[in-house]
Design a protein around this motif. Structure first.
Motif, PDB file in Angstrom:
ATOM      1  N   ALA A  20       0.847  -1.188   0.000  1.00  0.00           N
ATOM      2  CA  ALA A  20       0.000   0.000   0.000  1.00  0.00           C
ATOM      3  C   ALA A  20       0.881   1.236   0.000  1.00  0.00           C
ATOM      4  O   ALA A  20       2.036   1.209   0.441  1.00  0.00           O
ATOM      5  N   LEU A  21       0.334   2.326  -0.501  1.00  0.00           N
ATOM      6  CA  LEU A  21       0.991   3.627  -0.450  1.00  0.00           C
ATOM      7  C   LEU A  21       0.288   4.469   0.603  1.00  0.00           C
ATOM      8  O   LEU A  21      -0.920   4.715   0.505  1.00  0.00           O
ATOM      9  N   GLY A  22       1.022   4.884   1.624  1.00  0.00           N
ATOM     10  CA  GLY A  22       0.471   5.753   2.654  1.00  0.00           C
ATOM     11  C   GLY A  22       0.879   7.196   2.394  1.00  0.00           C
ATOM     12  O   GLY A  22       2.038   7.481   2.105  1.00  0.00           O
ATOM     13  N   ILE A  23      -0.070   8.106   2.499  1.00  0.00           N
ATOM     14  CA  ILE A  23       0.192   9.522   2.292  1.00  0.00           C
ATOM     15  C   ILE A  23       0.360  10.167   3.669  1.00  0.00           C
ATOM     16  O   ILE A  23      -0.577  10.204   4.454  1.00  0.00           O
ATOM     17  N   LEU A  24       1.565  10.640   3.961  1.00  0.00           N
ATOM     18  CA  LEU A  24       1.823  11.271   5.251  1.00  0.00           C
ATOM     19  C   LEU A  24       1.200  12.663   5.287  1.00  0.00           C
ATOM     20  O   LEU A  24       1.467  13.501   4.421  1.00  0.00           O
ATOM     21  N   VAL A  25       0.367  12.917   6.299  1.00  0.00           N
ATOM     22  CA  VAL A  25      -0.314  14.200   6.429  1.00  0.00           C
ATOM     23  C   VAL A  25      -0.268  14.653   7.887  1.00  0.00           C
ATOM     24  O   VAL A  25       0.111  13.897   8.784  1.00  0.00           O
ATOM     25  N   CYS A  26      -0.654  15.890   8.100  1.00  0.00           N
ATOM     26  CA  CYS A  26      -0.887  16.400   9.452  1.00  0.00           C
ATOM     27  C   CYS A  26      -2.394  16.457   9.653  1.00  0.00           C
ATOM     28  O   CYS A  26      -3.068  17.328   9.097  1.00  0.00           O
ATOM     29  N   GLU A  27      -2.903  15.503  10.404  1.00  0.00           N
ATOM     30  CA  GLU A  27      -4.343  15.407  10.618  1.00  0.00           C
ATOM     31  C   GLU A  27      -4.825  16.555  11.501  1.00  0.00           C
ATOM     32  O   GLU A  27      -4.155  16.966  12.437  1.00  0.00           O
ATOM     33  N   LYS A  28      -6.009  17.079  11.173  1.00  0.00           N
ATOM     34  CA  LYS A  28      -6.593  18.165  11.957  1.00  0.00           C
ATOM     35  C   LYS A  28      -8.052  17.857  12.274  1.00  0.00           C
ATOM     36  O   LYS A  28      -8.680  17.023  11.605  1.00  0.00           O
TER      37      LYS A  28
END
Length: 391
Positions: A20-28
């Protein structure tokens, strides 16, 4: 930091999970739950079409007890984002945009903690500061003529010396900045006063005048504080309407693992401002027509071929120095004489400039990271190919 790719078969056996490809984000705590939600939704759509699982997650949601993260997917049937546990992905793509220093620290600490337990494989790695990148590129004799002289800002004395060497003009920008924020252009006026024009941290334009260089140096010193900045000559990168402009070339690896030039766009800023960045109110248009209107059709063709060759040399050099990349946003300027300059490389390029070409190019710009991720995950690693595919 070099980009680390897994050996596909070995990595999949180790995780015992579908890749799988995970997209690193800053969750808000909002909806959409992170920045660039429209782009990340497109990544998920491309993944679905290519048989690759794609989801977004913040690194601080990692649960070491079961090795899962809380991932987000857009559910088309419900027209909303849904959050659920996913195994830690085989490959990650960093599209995090921390809103402030506190969030930046939180993100980095969580990523270090995750990496200490199991080193993540990154689709696209980071670049060091602008001064280090310029120094690396200057080592290639094919690129050195395109690089403006660049020095680190080391206090007011270094700034005053730089002004003396550059006829009373300079351009200063953060060594690790992006989107045109916190830049300043300095120019001595005919009456001896000094003009300062630039952009604040929130990308608002500002301008002010100082009595002389010493007042300007003191004001800039207070503004920079402890941040790392670079100094360059103030290049005359404006069109006949006095609008600042630059050229964004988006280079990406495709599904064959080969570099491809996705598009080359002109970004035009507003007159009396110092940057052409779209986040600061600029507009974008295909480069060939815009360059032809400024320099003539023949010169436009020559400039675009020169840009294409420079792109190949830049990606070659940066991969040799810093490891493999999946994509880079490469920015160029053309001065009034028609001379081409390489301005900077961005390892986290946006997609807005590519939308000026229409849906087909915008779709390609969004889809290539997924295609390249699939190439990495489903095929054995091969040699690095420093060539452009024909588009």
């Amino acid at each position: 930091m070099p980009v680390i790719y897994p050996d596909s078969d070995a990595f999949i056996r180790e995780t015992d999970k579908a890749p799988a490809l995970g997209i690193l984000v800053c969750e808000k705590n909002a909806l959409p739950p992170f920045a660039e939600s429209r782009f990340i939704r497109k990544l998920g759509e491309h993944g679905s079409r290519q048989g690759l699982s794609v989801f977004a997650f913040a690194p601080w949601t990692w649960n070491p007890a079961d090795g899962t993260v809380q991932g987000w997917r857009f559910e088309p049937s419900l027209l909303k984002w849904q959050r659920e546990a996913h195994p830690l992905p085989a490959l990650v793509y960093d599209r995090s945009w921390p809103a402030n220093e506190s969030e930046k620290r939180k993100y980095r600490q969580a990523l270090r903690k995750l990496n200490s337990a199991r080193r993540l494989a990154h689709l696209n790695g980071p670049l060091p500061g602008k001064a280090a990148v310029q120094l690396a590129l200057a080592g290639d004799e094919r690129l050195s003529p395109y690089l403006p002289p660049t020095r680190l800002y080391e206090g007011t004395d270094s700034f005053l010396r730089w002004l003396t060497r550059n006829r009373g003009a300079a351009f200063l920008k953060p060594a690790a900045g992006s989107q045109g924020r916190r830049v300043v252009a300095v120019r001595r006026k005919a009456d001896g006063s000094v003009s300062l024009r630039g952009r604040l941290a929130d990308n608002r334009a500002f301008s002010c005048d100082c009595a002389d260089f010493h007042e300007a140096a003191a004001r800039i010193g207070r503004w920079i504080g402890g941040r790392e900045y670079v100094m360059q000559p103030l290049l005359d990168l404006r069109n006949a309407k006095d609008e600042p402009f630059d050229i964004r070339a988006l280079v990406q690896k495709n599904g064959k693992g080969r570099w491809a030039l996705t598009g080359t766009a002109i970004r035009r800023g507003q007159a009396e401002t110092v940057t052409a960045n779209l986040h600061g109110g600029g507009t974008a248009e295909p480069a060939q027509a815009a360059l032809a209107s400024m320099f003539g059709g023949e010169k436009a063709v020559m400039l675009l071929e020169e840009i294409r060759e420079c792109c190949l040399h830049v990606v070659c050099t940066l991969e040799q120095c810093y490891g493999r990349f999946a994509e880079l946003g490469l920015d160029f300027g053309v001065d009034r004489s028609g001379r081409l300059w390489f301005l900077e490389a961005n390892s986290k390029p946006g997609r807005a400039a590519m939308e000026c070409f229409g849906e087909a190019v915008a779709r390609t710009a969004a889809g290539r990271p997924v295609s390249y991720a699939r190439h990495i995950l489903f095929r054995s690693p091969g040699r690095v190919i420093h060539e452009f595919d024909h588009l």
